[in-house]
Design an enzyme around this catalytic site. Structure first.
Site, PDB file in Angstrom:
ATOM      1  N   LYS A 138     202.085  89.891  20.493  1.00  0.00           N
ATOM      2  CA  LYS A 138     200.667  90.198  20.244  1.00  0.00           C
ATOM      3  C   LYS A 138     199.779  89.275  21.081  1.00  0.00           C
ATOM      4  O   LYS A 138     200.248  88.241  21.582  1.00  0.00           O
ATOM      5  CB  LYS A 138     200.367  90.027  18.751  1.00  0.00           C
ATOM      6  CG  LYS A 138     200.604  88.616  18.211  1.00  0.00           C
ATOM      7  CD  LYS A 138     200.682  88.617  16.694  1.00  0.00           C
ATOM      8  CE  LYS A 138     200.875  87.196  16.167  1.00  0.00           C
ATOM      9  NZ  LYS A 138     201.259  87.195  14.748  1.00  0.00           N
ATOM     10  N   TYR A 142     179.507  63.995  31.716  1.00  0.00           N
ATOM     11  CA  TYR A 142     178.311  64.346  30.944  1.00  0.00           C
ATOM     12  C   TYR A 142     178.134  63.406  29.761  1.00  0.00           C
ATOM     13  O   TYR A 142     179.099  63.058  29.069  1.00  0.00           O
ATOM     14  CB  TYR A 142     178.443  65.762  30.399  1.00  0.00           C
ATOM     15  CG  TYR A 142     178.178  66.840  31.404  1.00  0.00           C
ATOM     16  CD1 TYR A 142     176.950  66.923  32.068  1.00  0.00           C
ATOM     17  CD2 TYR A 142     179.144  67.798  31.679  1.00  0.00           C
ATOM     18  CE1 TYR A 142     176.699  67.934  32.974  1.00  0.00           C
ATOM     19  CE2 TYR A 142     178.903  68.816  32.581  1.00  0.00           C
ATOM     20  CZ  TYR A 142     177.681  68.881  33.230  1.00  0.00           C
ATOM     21  OH  TYR A 142     177.449  69.882  34.119  1.00  0.00           O
TER      22      TYR A 142
END
Ligand SMILES: *Cc1c(COP(=O)(O)O)cnc(C)c1O
Length: 400
Positions: free
Chosen positions: A74, A296
């Site tokens: 899946k 950052y």
């Protein structure tokens, strides 16, 4: 009379001009050096995959009654690519596959040919019924609504496709239990028309061998199936395989173990190996003075003078954020930790003291046997590490 002239010139000047003939890298006397790529590579080792399939077969092997090993593919084989994964497993002898939706089943049918069983775990839905018929998908029937839907549809079908019936023995997610189970059990005509070729249930706590729920679920499953036709049974996912022969029944349904993930709380006992590795190029090397920051938010402050390298892979590729200083990669067998917040397309790693001085074009590896500690540090499941993998990778499927 329609105007037969093309609405624009067939060839734009750009595509019309012949690209320059590429120069051979290196003359006859120079060794061939591949051109470094800026794109990260996702390497799926199909030999490791099929070895893991064999390893699970071995765990289930016993004299007399063979246990079938199916494959749960899946979510595009947990993000690895159902096409290549399913074909490799087919090559290893797998003939029973599980997906979640009919659309996944349709795609899978193309890859593995007409004969293998494809079970659709989430069951039939009105809109997708034609897909079940056209692609010979077997629905897992989870509740009375799905049973009635499938039964109604069968009236129009000459081929009478089979299905699986799913009992919920304690996960309280999908499957028959309580009043729904009573309703199904009492409608023997309906069960006969559904004509299941498989009965299944699913374990909630299989990774923890000491959890009493495992045996409770097993006992409930063994009791429930007595009221139904004597067809093959399955209970165990990957972790369930490690709970021992009592839990194997006729078929097991591994997913994560095939893909080299740790399935249980005691991974030392497991006999599978990693399948997935990222290879990301160094794009730039920076020297950081003590006290300078990187990334950052300037969350990483260099505790001393250091060398850092920026590699071309980031959270857009599926890398979850981790605290600074988390080991997530490797260069020449040396562990590398994060130095600054992971950004969308880039990740900064501490390269201080590496044996080889880092250079643009060198390749840093991630995941493989470092997947689990990375997932733990990020607070995500190892499964998620795979299903999050992005679409930007260059993917290669190789055998070792
Ligand atoms: C996903 C799933 C599996 C496979 O589980 P793993 O833990 O990946 O082995 C098996 N059975 C059912 C019903 C599932 O939903």
């Amino acid at each position: 009379m329609p105007d037969s002239r093309p609405p624009f010139k067939r060839k734009s000047p750009i595509t019309a001009s012949r690209p320059p003939t590429p120069k051979k890298s290196g003359g006859d006397d120079e060794p061939f050096v591949p051109k470094p790529s800026g794109r990260a590579l996702l390497r799926v080792n199909l030999t490791a995959l099929t070895d893991n399939y064999e390893a699970i077969k071995k765990l289930c092997a016993r004299k007399g009654r063979p246990v079938v090993v199916s494959a749960v593919v899946k979510a595009d084989a947990y993000g690895l690519g159902a096409k290549h994964v399913a074909r490799a497993l087919y090559g290893a002898g797998c003939r029973n596959f599980f997906v979640s939706t009919a659309h996944e089943g349709k795609a899978l049918r193309d890859h593995i040919g007409k004969t293998p069983s494809i079970y659709v775990l989430n069951g039939p839905t009105p809109r997708e019924l034609p897909l079940f018929y056209a692609f010979k998908l077997k629905p897992v029937i989870n509740n009375m609504a799905q049973a009635y839907l499938w039964d109604q549809g069968l009236k129009s079908q000459e081929a009478r496709p089979r299905c699986a019936i799913h009992f919920d023995t304690g996960i309280n997610r999908m499957g028959f239990h309580g009043s729904e189970l009573d309703a199904l059990r009492s409608d023997t005509a309906l069960v006969a028309r559904l004509n299941p070729d498989h009965l299944m249930s699913h374990l909630a706590c299989a990774p923890d061998a000491d959890n009493r729920k495992n045996r409770k679920q097993r006992e409930m499953f063994a009791a429930v199936i007595k009221s139904f036709p004597p067809v093959p049974l399955s209970l165990s996912n990957s972790a369930g395989v490690y709970l021992g022969a009592d839990f194997h029944f006729d078929m097991v349904r591994p997913g994560c173990a095939l893909y080299g993930l740790a399935a249980t709380k005691t991974p030392a006992q497991e006999t599978t190996r990693p399948v997935v590795q990222i290879e990301a190029p160094i794009l730039q090397v920076n020297e950081l003075k003590k006290g300078e920051s990187a990334g950052y938010g300037a969350s990483f402050i260099a505790p001393r003078d250091m060398t850092i390298a920026t590699i071309g892979v980031g959270y857009a590729d599926g890398l979850p954020l981790v605290p600074n200083g988390t080991v997530i990669g490797r260069l020449d067998k040396q562990n590398l930790s994060t130095a600054g917040r992971i950004s969308m397309d880039l990740t900064i790693l501490d390269m201080t003291g590496t044996r080889r001085p880092p250079k643009p074009g060198q390749v840093v590896t991630l995941l493989a046997d470092q997947l689990q500690p990375y997932a733990d540090a990020a607070g995500v499941l190892n499964y998620q590490m795979l299903t999050m993998l992005g679409s930007r990778f260059f993917r290669s499927y190789d055998k070792d």
